[in-house]
Design a protein around this motif. Sequence first.
Motif, PDB file in Angstrom:
ATOM      1  N   LEU A 111      26.002 -33.824  22.107  1.00 39.40           N
ATOM      2  CA  LEU A 111      27.590 -34.637  22.338  1.00 39.40           C
ATOM      3  C   LEU A 111      27.852 -34.316  20.867  1.00 39.40           C
ATOM      4  O   LEU A 111      29.774 -33.157  20.718  1.00 39.40           O
ATOM      5  CB  LEU A 111      27.367 -35.525  22.886  1.00 39.40           C
ATOM      6  N   LEU A 132      34.002 -37.891  28.359  1.00 35.19           N
ATOM      7  CA  LEU A 132      32.912 -36.536  29.344  1.00 35.19           C
ATOM      8  C   LEU A 132      33.635 -36.291  30.133  1.00 35.19           C
ATOM      9  O   LEU A 132      33.323 -37.534  31.461  1.00 35.19           O
ATOM     10  CB  LEU A 132      31.907 -37.183  29.116  1.00 35.19           C
ATOM     11  N   VAL A 135      32.056 -37.348  34.119  1.00 39.85           N
ATOM     12  CA  VAL A 135      32.511 -39.088  35.100  1.00 39.85           C
ATOM     13  C   VAL A 135      34.066 -39.248  35.183  1.00 39.85           C
ATOM     14  O   VAL A 135      34.844 -39.233  34.243  1.00 39.85           O
ATOM     15  CB  VAL A 135      32.147 -40.357  33.557  1.00 39.85           C
ATOM     16  N   TYR A 176      21.768 -44.087  29.006  1.00 45.64           N
ATOM     17  CA  TYR A 176      22.813 -43.886  27.996  1.00 45.64           C
ATOM     18  C   TYR A 176      22.956 -44.087  26.578  1.00 45.64           C
ATOM     19  O   TYR A 176      21.799 -45.218  26.417  1.00 45.64           O
ATOM     20  CB  TYR A 176      23.996 -45.331  28.837  1.00 45.64           C
ATOM     21  N   GLY A 177      24.335 -44.649  26.295  1.00 42.85           N
ATOM     22  CA  GLY A 177      24.322 -44.624  24.211  1.00 42.85           C
ATOM     23  C   GLY A 177      24.799 -46.913  25.323  1.00 42.85           C
ATOM     24  O   GLY A 177      25.551 -47.111  26.360  1.00 42.85           O
ATOM     25  N   GLU A 197      21.469 -45.104  21.416  1.00 44.64           N
ATOM     26  CA  GLU A 197      21.338 -43.488  21.718  1.00 44.64           C
ATOM     27  C   GLU A 197      20.466 -43.156  22.738  1.00 44.64           C
ATOM     28  O   GLU A 197      19.261 -43.306  22.704  1.00 44.64           O
ATOM     29  CB  GLU A 197      21.642 -42.450  21.739  1.00 44.64           C
ATOM     30  N   LYS A 198      20.261 -43.968  23.944  1.00 46.45           N
ATOM     31  CA  LYS A 198      18.908 -43.744  25.197  1.00 46.45           C
ATOM     32  C   LYS A 198      17.952 -44.899  24.498  1.00 46.45           C
ATOM     33  O   LYS A 198      16.592 -44.273  24.575  1.00 46.45           O
ATOM     34  CB  LYS A 198      18.523 -42.329  25.378  1.00 46.45           C
ATOM     35  N   VAL A 210      27.933 -47.161  27.194  1.00 48.31           N
ATOM     36  CA  VAL A 210      28.668 -46.052  26.723  1.00 48.31           C
ATOM     37  C   VAL A 210      29.010 -45.334  28.181  1.00 48.31           C
ATOM     38  O   VAL A 210      28.001 -44.556  29.013  1.00 48.31           O
ATOM     39  CB  VAL A 210      28.867 -45.156  25.760  1.00 48.31           C
ATOM     40  N   ILE A 211      30.654 -45.676  28.897  1.00 50.98           N
ATOM     41  CA  ILE A 211      30.595 -44.543  30.246  1.00 50.98           C
ATOM     42  C   ILE A 211      31.419 -43.159  29.312  1.00 50.98           C
ATOM     43  O   ILE A 211      30.745 -42.025  30.173  1.00 50.98           O
ATOM     44  CB  ILE A 211      31.754 -45.152  30.420  1.00 50.98           C
ATOM     45  N   GLY A 212      31.702 -42.824  28.461  1.00 47.61           N
ATOM     46  CA  GLY A 212      32.022 -41.626  28.478  1.00 47.61           C
ATOM     47  C   GLY A 212      33.458 -40.940  27.886  1.00 47.61           C
ATOM     48  O   GLY A 212      34.234 -39.918  27.943  1.00 47.61           O
ATOM     49  N   TYR A 214      36.166 -42.541  24.531  1.00 44.64           N
ATOM     50  CA  TYR A 214      36.398 -42.774  23.631  1.00 44.64           C
ATOM     51  C   TYR A 214      38.016 -42.959  22.038  1.00 44.64           C
ATOM     52  O   TYR A 214      38.132 -41.777  23.152  1.00 44.64           O
ATOM     53  CB  TYR A 214      35.019 -42.279  22.506  1.00 44.64           C
ATOM     54  N   GLN A 236      23.865 -36.620  17.539  1.00 39.86           N
ATOM     55  CA  GLN A 236      24.177 -37.502  19.133  1.00 39.86           C
ATOM     56  C   GLN A 236      25.811 -38.168  18.396  1.00 39.86           C
ATOM     57  O   GLN A 236      25.855 -38.604  16.929  1.00 39.86           O
ATOM     58  CB  GLN A 236      23.810 -38.763  19.110  1.00 39.86           C
ATOM     59  N   THR A 238      27.102 -41.018  19.554  1.00 46.89           N
ATOM     60  CA  THR A 238      26.374 -42.238  19.154  1.00 46.89           C
ATOM     61  C   THR A 238      25.968 -42.839  17.878  1.00 46.89           C
ATOM     62  O   THR A 238      26.476 -43.912  17.087  1.00 46.89           O
ATOM     63  CB  THR A 238      25.165 -42.895  19.735  1.00 46.89           C
TER      64      THR A 238
HETATM   65  C1  G1P Z   1      26.237 -39.186  27.124  1.00 49.02           C
HETATM   66  C2  G1P Z   1      26.410 -39.910  25.518  1.00 49.02           C
HETATM   67  C3  G1P Z   1      25.889 -41.443  26.113  1.00 49.02           C
HETATM   68  C4  G1P Z   1      26.597 -41.516  27.088  1.00 49.02           C
HETATM   69  C5  G1P Z   1      26.407 -40.816  28.290  1.00 49.02           C
HETATM   70  C6  G1P Z   1      27.849 -40.798  29.605  1.00 49.02           C
HETATM   71  O1  G1P Z   1      25.363 -38.626  27.319  1.00 49.02           O
HETATM   72  O2  G1P Z   1      25.739 -38.827  24.400  1.00 49.02           O
HETATM   73  O3  G1P Z   1      25.882 -42.210  25.034  1.00 49.02           O
HETATM   74  O4  G1P Z   1      26.396 -42.697  27.459  1.00 49.02           O
HETATM   75  O5  G1P Z   1      26.863 -39.655  28.286  1.00 49.02           O
HETATM   76  O6  G1P Z   1      27.196 -40.523  30.925  1.00 49.02           O
HETATM   77  P1  G1P Z   1      24.434 -37.522  28.236  1.00 49.02           P
HETATM   78  O7  G1P Z   1      24.719 -38.265  29.609  1.00 49.02           O
HETATM   79  O8  G1P Z   1      24.949 -36.233  27.378  1.00 49.02           O
HETATM   80  O9  G1P Z   1      22.902 -37.497  27.904  1.00 49.02           O
END
Ligand code: G1P
Length: 284
Positions: A111, A132, A135, A176-177, A197-198, A210-212, A214, A236, A238
């Motif tokens: 990302l 993102l 979502v 998630y983050g 992150e994760k 973190v929902i996506g 920012y 990342q 994040t």
């Molecule tokens: C990404 C971000 C993560 C966030 C998430 C939300 O992760 O890196 O921090 O919480 O989206 O959907 P991904 O879902 O691409 O692995």
Amino acid sequence: MSQVRKAIIPVAGFGTRLLPISKAIPKEMVPVVDRPLIQHVVEEALAAGINEIILVTRAGKSAIEDHFDAHFELEHSLASKGKDALLETLFAICPKHLKVTSVRQSSATGLGHAIYCAAHLLDEDEPFAVILPDVLVKSQVGSDKSDLGSMVERWSAKGEAQIMVEAVPRAEVQRYGIVDCDEPAAGESADMRGVVEKPSPEEAPSCLSVIGRYVLPHRIMALLSDQPPGAGNEVQLTDAIDRLMQEGNTVQAFRMLGRTFDCGHIEGWLQANTTLAREAGYEV
Ligand code: G1P
């Protein structure tokens, strides 16, 4: 304070969690009720006062760009038959004040890398939003302000980065983050101490994910330019946000009021469809 006018939307992913639907159709083009997912997300940006969308895309996903482009033959055909309501539906996809630009991501390296691909399309020192598109964020029922709109307003008032968060069960934090901060009330922001992150459930600094959505200062692009790979061996976003804080910049977690649907997997996408369809008055 520079206003937030642009949103970067990464759309280069394969959408494997939606297979077989997403084999030949970009996952962002999968319908939620009466329009593709990406259109809901662009409408969310427009409602927050953002009027330029930068899609970070790749080969095979041009249906997304086509969706926001003019379709002269169809427009001509509808106009000649006097189908004005349908014409309006068509024009509403990309209103005149909306600009949609796209840039390609040459390699799937995370990302953070995707966002950095749009760096040259920002003005000097220009802040921006990241959305993102998996979502779908629905505003609180009855509220005239969207959560993203509140984040943009907060940036305008103080120039402090805003990261939208919601609580998740501890067992799910590794998807998630996860932010490190004192829990803000819904609709409020709180200063963050860090973001990871994760993380594993044992290591997670909170259960606020973190929902996506920012709102970020331009500085993040410089940090992304030399950001080493992190979780999953990917660059990342994040991690760059965490560095932004370690440099002494204020970053706030904004706790959303509305509701999220993760349309990147079947169950969330089905829930989005039934909930939004009922709200729109369809019997499902
Ligand atoms: C990404 C971000 C993560 C966030 C998430 C939300 O992760 O890196 O921090 O919480 O989206 O959907 P991904 O879902 O691409 O692995």
